[in-house]
Design a protein around this motif. Structure first.
Motif, PDB file in Angstrom:
ATOM      1  N   VAL A  11       4.398 134.153  55.043  1.00 46.38           N
ATOM      2  CA  VAL A  11       5.188 135.330  54.705  1.00 46.38           C
ATOM      3  C   VAL A  11       4.665 135.914  53.402  1.00 46.38           C
ATOM      4  CG1 VAL A  11       7.514 136.203  54.300  1.00 46.38           C
ATOM      5  CG2 VAL A  11       7.179 134.208  55.769  1.00 46.38           C
ATOM      6  N   LEU A  12       4.568 137.243  53.357  1.00 44.52           N
ATOM      7  CA  LEU A  12       4.139 137.916  52.128  1.00 44.52           C
ATOM      8  C   LEU A  12       5.377 138.388  51.359  1.00 44.52           C
ATOM      9  CD1 LEU A  12       1.374 140.136  53.747  1.00 44.52           C
ATOM     10  CD2 LEU A  12       1.015 138.061  52.420  1.00 44.52           C
ATOM     11  N   MET A  13       5.231 138.526  50.061  1.00 47.09           N
ATOM     12  CA  MET A  13       6.348 139.017  49.252  1.00 47.09           C
ATOM     13  C   MET A  13       5.852 140.133  48.354  1.00 47.09           C
ATOM     14  SD  MET A  13       9.409 139.207  48.392  1.00 47.09           S
ATOM     15  CE  MET A  13      10.487 138.030  49.176  1.00 47.09           C
ATOM     16  N   PHE A  14       6.761 141.050  48.020  1.00 46.77           N
ATOM     17  CA  PHE A  14       6.414 142.150  47.107  1.00 46.77           C
ATOM     18  C   PHE A  14       5.971 141.596  45.762  1.00 46.77           C
ATOM     19  CE2 PHE A  14       9.177 145.398  49.404  1.00 46.77           C
ATOM     20  CZ  PHE A  14       8.107 146.190  49.762  1.00 46.77           C
ATOM     21  N   ASP A  15       4.921 142.187  45.195  1.00 41.24           N
ATOM     22  CA  ASP A  15       4.418 141.744  43.895  1.00 41.24           C
ATOM     23  C   ASP A  15       4.995 142.633  42.803  1.00 41.24           C
ATOM     24  OD1 ASP A  15       3.042 140.402  41.981  1.00 41.24           O
ATOM     25  OD2 ASP A  15       1.150 141.446  42.309  1.00 41.24           O
ATOM     26  N   ASN A  16       6.301 142.591  42.672  1.00 43.00           N
ATOM     27  CA  ASN A  16       6.961 143.464  41.723  1.00 43.00           C
ATOM     28  C   ASN A  16       8.375 142.929  41.581  1.00 43.00           C
ATOM     29  OD1 ASN A  16       8.994 145.466  41.475  1.00 43.00           O
ATOM     30  ND2 ASN A  16       7.712 147.047  42.335  1.00 43.00           N
ATOM     31  N   PRO A  17       8.796 142.632  40.343  1.00 40.76           N
ATOM     32  CA  PRO A  17      10.030 141.880  40.143  1.00 40.76           C
ATOM     33  C   PRO A  17      11.272 142.566  40.717  1.00 40.76           C
ATOM     34  CG  PRO A  17       9.217 142.782  38.068  1.00 40.76           C
ATOM     35  CD  PRO A  17       8.153 142.989  39.087  1.00 40.76           C
ATOM     36  N   ARG A  18      11.339 143.862  40.556  1.00 41.81           N
ATOM     37  CA  ARG A  18      12.553 144.558  40.991  1.00 41.81           C
ATOM     38  C   ARG A  18      12.729 144.420  42.510  1.00 41.81           C
ATOM     39  NH1 ARG A  18      15.753 148.919  38.632  1.00 41.81           N
ATOM     40  NH2 ARG A  18      17.742 148.334  39.518  1.00 41.81           N
ATOM     41  N   ASP A  19      11.639 144.591  43.262  1.00 40.46           N
ATOM     42  CA  ASP A  19      11.712 144.504  44.719  1.00 40.46           C
ATOM     43  C   ASP A  19      11.909 143.064  45.185  1.00 40.46           C
ATOM     44  OD1 ASP A  19      11.411 147.184  45.729  1.00 40.46           O
ATOM     45  OD2 ASP A  19       9.385 147.157  44.934  1.00 40.46           O
ATOM     46  N   ALA A  20      11.100 142.145  44.635  1.00 41.00           N
ATOM     47  CA  ALA A  20      11.134 140.758  45.104  1.00 41.00           C
ATOM     48  C   ALA A  20      12.477 140.100  44.764  1.00 41.00           C
ATOM     49  CB  ALA A  20       9.978 139.972  44.495  1.00 41.00           C
ATOM     50  N   LEU A  21      12.882 140.197  43.503  1.00 37.73           N
ATOM     51  CA  LEU A  21      14.166 139.601  43.123  1.00 37.73           C
ATOM     52  C   LEU A  21      15.312 140.335  43.806  1.00 37.73           C
ATOM     53  CD1 LEU A  21      13.497 138.941  39.343  1.00 37.73           C
ATOM     54  CD2 LEU A  21      14.031 137.208  41.044  1.00 37.73           C
ATOM     55  N   GLY A  22      15.136 141.643  44.018  1.00 38.31           N
ATOM     56  CA  GLY A  22      16.169 142.430  44.696  1.00 38.31           C
ATOM     57  C   GLY A  22      16.443 141.890  46.088  1.00 38.31           C
ATOM     58  N   ILE A  23      15.385 141.484  46.788  1.00 42.79           N
ATOM     59  CA  ILE A  23      15.553 140.934  48.132  1.00 42.79           C
ATOM     60  C   ILE A  23      16.321 139.609  48.068  1.00 42.79           C
ATOM     61  CG2 ILE A  23      14.257 139.856  50.019  1.00 42.79           C
ATOM     62  CD1 ILE A  23      12.181 142.195  49.557  1.00 42.79           C
ATOM     63  N   ALA A  24      15.959 138.776  47.086  1.00 41.93           N
ATOM     64  CA  ALA A  24      16.682 137.511  46.913  1.00 41.93           C
ATOM     65  C   ALA A  24      18.154 137.791  46.569  1.00 41.93           C
ATOM     66  CB  ALA A  24      16.025 136.667  45.830  1.00 41.93           C
ATOM     67  N   MET A  25      18.403 138.818  45.769  1.00 43.51           N
ATOM     68  CA  MET A  25      19.777 139.187  45.426  1.00 43.51           C
ATOM     69  C   MET A  25      20.557 139.570  46.679  1.00 43.51           C
ATOM     70  SD  MET A  25      20.321 139.002  42.100  1.00 43.51           S
ATOM     71  CE  MET A  25      21.382 140.179  41.275  1.00 43.51           C
ATOM     72  N   LYS A  26      19.948 140.385  47.535  1.00 39.29           N
ATOM     73  CA  LYS A  26      20.606 140.822  48.772  1.00 39.29           C
ATOM     74  C   LYS A  26      20.878 139.624  49.667  1.00 39.29           C
ATOM     75  CE  LYS A  26      21.444 145.217  48.876  1.00 39.29           C
ATOM     76  NZ  LYS A  26      22.873 145.587  48.870  1.00 39.29           N
ATOM     77  N   LYS A  27      19.917 138.696  49.734  1.00 42.27           N
ATOM     78  CA  LYS A  27      20.086 137.494  50.553  1.00 42.27           C
ATOM     79  C   LYS A  27      21.304 136.718  50.091  1.00 42.27           C
ATOM     80  CE  LYS A  27      17.575 133.273  51.877  1.00 42.27           C
ATOM     81  NZ  LYS A  27      18.289 132.126  51.327  1.00 42.27           N
TER      82      LYS A  27
END
Lengths: 269, 354
Positions: free
Chosen positions: B171-187
């Protein structure tokens, strides 16, 4: 008159190297809100693992380049005429292609379903996982910077007087002794500048680690890039990082030059 | 420092004006437009409409100088350096909020932008510009999961699937804190705009739990197209482009909701050609122009008349235009307070340097 001929270069270096360098130093000691601070520099230790990784990978890449380049450079230096020109051309050939394109191509080659693994699959091997590893980052560095090791080595070796080697042979030195006591010491200036020319760009690269290292192998270059045009946007911290990197490089270069300035006898291994 | 930079600017301007002198366009007004790179406007390639050329045809006294940036932060850094003055800029939501807060954009004169009336109600008065006085939406889209349907058999319904152990290292992840952490936040069920430090720390821990194949941005497109990874978060509109090359690629919008981004047109503070900039913004909202642009970018349009004229396959695409209910679960990024931003940066470093 002769002195003035260097003027354009001096202006150039003043405007585009020294002034920007001064700006980096100024920013490194400036707080976001303005005013003097040491905060940017005292924050650096938390990046220690990234510094360590960058230096380690760059050292490995430099060592590999040296080992690969030495025999090649010697071979080219000892050949003559057309053969020599052809060999030199081959060394420089990869440099005709843009560095970014080469690196991007390696990304495609090294993928799990990339060309190399597809070929290995055909002959019943693999797949070998290569992309997004430290090995891939080192490969990218070696591939891109190898000519910068070969060329300075070659230009020094080509000047080694053949009669010195013959004399050593006549006095009973075997091949290994000739290399160890004659060729390596006489090539030292080339070795030093080759190491410098490979180590410096390797330690500060960011695109190689992003494309071939999957950017989970973060290097200082990536860190600095993030501070200036990336998501972290903090040119003050970025300048501090760049400053520390420059100082580290200077120290490493100074150590290297110690070897160079010692007399040939002392540099012998 | 600013002074040194401006000395540089003057030198460069002198140099560049020297080189441009005699080109014949000197009596024209030069309108500087700064937009996202990578086909973010219709350029006349193939049989598409060259929207900038159309503008110059409609306003013969204006010459457009078009430049691009790769990230909001790069654009911001450029403006901060004080070395560049643009007229029209097209950044994203949270960056516009920051620019408004830092007084970097002009209030628009909407009497010069009659086409603003065509903007759908839900794309007016967005959180980053609540009274809608600074910006006009250009394009919008959502982030979701793109996946290889030949490997991932069940349609993903939750961000959880990115963390599925059977796909570790694929699995690939966004290389940008706002997007990557944002996804974890939504999860985790938190807001992507949370100001609660603990929630962000929890999200960072969550992100560390999966072994990602790589952290990347635009390269995700290539890797998914070539089947190098089985899943990745990405922009909905690009799915349609990848599907042309690799029909196995599908898109799913997780039930927890996601990020809805809006890229809007603003006028940089200090623009010497504010009226012309507004004319440009208005022109970009003309139906045929905006339609050409949205078809090139393949994201979603905020303009009613453009939407009405789209081909049915675009208009009815649930990927481009999700149901209202799905959209309601999405959030747009807002500009976070400085301490939270700093926390996000240090958490990100910890994740990446680890």
């Amino acid at each position: 008159m002769r002195k003035r001929m260097a003027t354009p270069y001096l202006i150039w270096i003043l405007l585009f190297t020294l002034v920007p360098l001064g700006m980096v130093v100024y920013y490194a000691f400036t707080a976001k809100e303005g005013g003097f601070t040491l905060q940017n520099l005292t924050n650096i230790p938390k990046y220690a693992p990234v510094f360590a990784r960058s230096i380690w990978l760059a050292l490995v890449a430099t060592a590999l380049c040296l080992v690969l380049a030495f025999p090649v450079a010697y071979r080219i230096a000892r050949s003559t005429g057309n053969r020599q020109r052809t060999l030199l051309l081959l060394v420089m050939l990869p440099m005709w292609m843009n560095f970014l394109l080469c690196t991007r191509a390696w990304m495609t080659l090294l993928e799990d379903t990339g060309l190399i693994n597809r070929f290995l699959g055909l002959i019943g091997l693999g797949p070998v996982h290569m992309i997004n590893t430290q090995g891939a980052v080192i490969l990218g560095m070696v591939y891109n910077y190898l000519p910068f090791m070969i060329l300075p080595l070659y230009s020094v070796m080509v000047k080694i007087d053949r009669s010195v080697i013959e004399a050593a042979r006549d006095l009973g030195a075997d091949g290994i002794r000739v290399i160890g006591r004659i060729i390596i010491p006489l090539s030292m200036p080339g070795i030093i500048s080759g190491i410098t020319m490979v180590f410096v760009p390797s330690v500060s690269t960011f695109i190689i680690s992003r494309w071939l290292g999957g950017s989970s192998n973060l290097l200082i270059g990536d860190l600095i890039e993030q501070q200036f045009i990336g998501s972290a946007y903090d040119p003050y911290a970025g300048s501090a990082l760049a400053l520390v990197l420059m100082v580290l490089m200077l120290i490493i270069m100074a150590i290297m030059n110690l070897f160079d300035s010692e007399d040939i006898e002392g540099a012998m291994i | 420092m600013k002074r040194i930079i401006s000395v540089f600017t003057v030198v460069f301007l002198l140099l560049s004006s020297l080189s441009l002198a005699g080109c014949g366009d000197s009596d024209k007004i030069v309108l500087k437009v700064y937009n996202w790179g990578g086909d973010y406007i219709s350029t006349g390639e193939g049989d598409t409409l060259d929207t900038i050329a159309e503008f110059e045809k409609a306003y013969p006294h204006i010459k457009v100088e078009y430049t691009t940036f790769a990230s909001n932060e790069e654009m911001y850094a450029k403006l901060q350096s004080g070395s560049a003055q643009y007229d029209v800029i097209i950044p994203s939501d949270y960056m516009i909020a920051r620019m408004i807060e830092e007084n970097m954009v002009e209030q628009l004169d909407f009497s010069n932008i009659p086409n603003y009336a065509d903007v759908m109600e839900q794309y007016k008065n967005l959180p980053f510009d609540p009274n809608n006085i600074y910006s006009v939406p250009y394009i919008w889209g959502t982030v979701g999961i793109i996946y290889d349907s030949s490997v991932v058999k069940d349609v993903p319904t939750s961000w959880d699937v990115l963390w599925d152990p059977q796909y570790a290292d694929q699995v690939l992840m966004f290389d940008n804190p706002r997007d990557a952490l944002g996804i974890a936040m939504k999860k985790l069920g938190y807001s992507q705009n949370s100001t609660n430090a603990y929630e962000w720390q929890e999200a960072a821990e969550e992100l560390k739990k999966q072994k990602w194949q790589a952290y990347l941005m635009d390269e995700i497109l290539d890797k998914m197209e070539n089947g190098e990874a089985v899943m990745a978060p990405y922009y909905a509109g690009d799915t349609l482009l990848i599907q042309e090359e690799n029909p196995n690629i599908a898109f799913a919008m997780p039930e927890e909701g996601s990020n809805l981004f809006v890229d809007s047109m603003v006028v940089q503070k200090g623009s010497a050609h504010k009226t012309e900039a507004e004319q440009f913004i208005n022109f970009m909202c003309e139906t045929r122009i905006a339609k050409a642009n949205v078809e090139m970018i393949s994201y979603s349009t905020p303009l009613q008349s453009v939407y009405d004229e789209l081909e049915p396959e675009w208009k009815n695409s649930k990927i481009l235009y999700p149901d209202r209910e799905a959209l309601d679960r999405c959030e747009s990024f807002v500009h976070l307070p400085a301490d939270i931003n700093a926390l996000i940066q240090s958490l990100w470093l910890e994740i990446k340097a680890g």
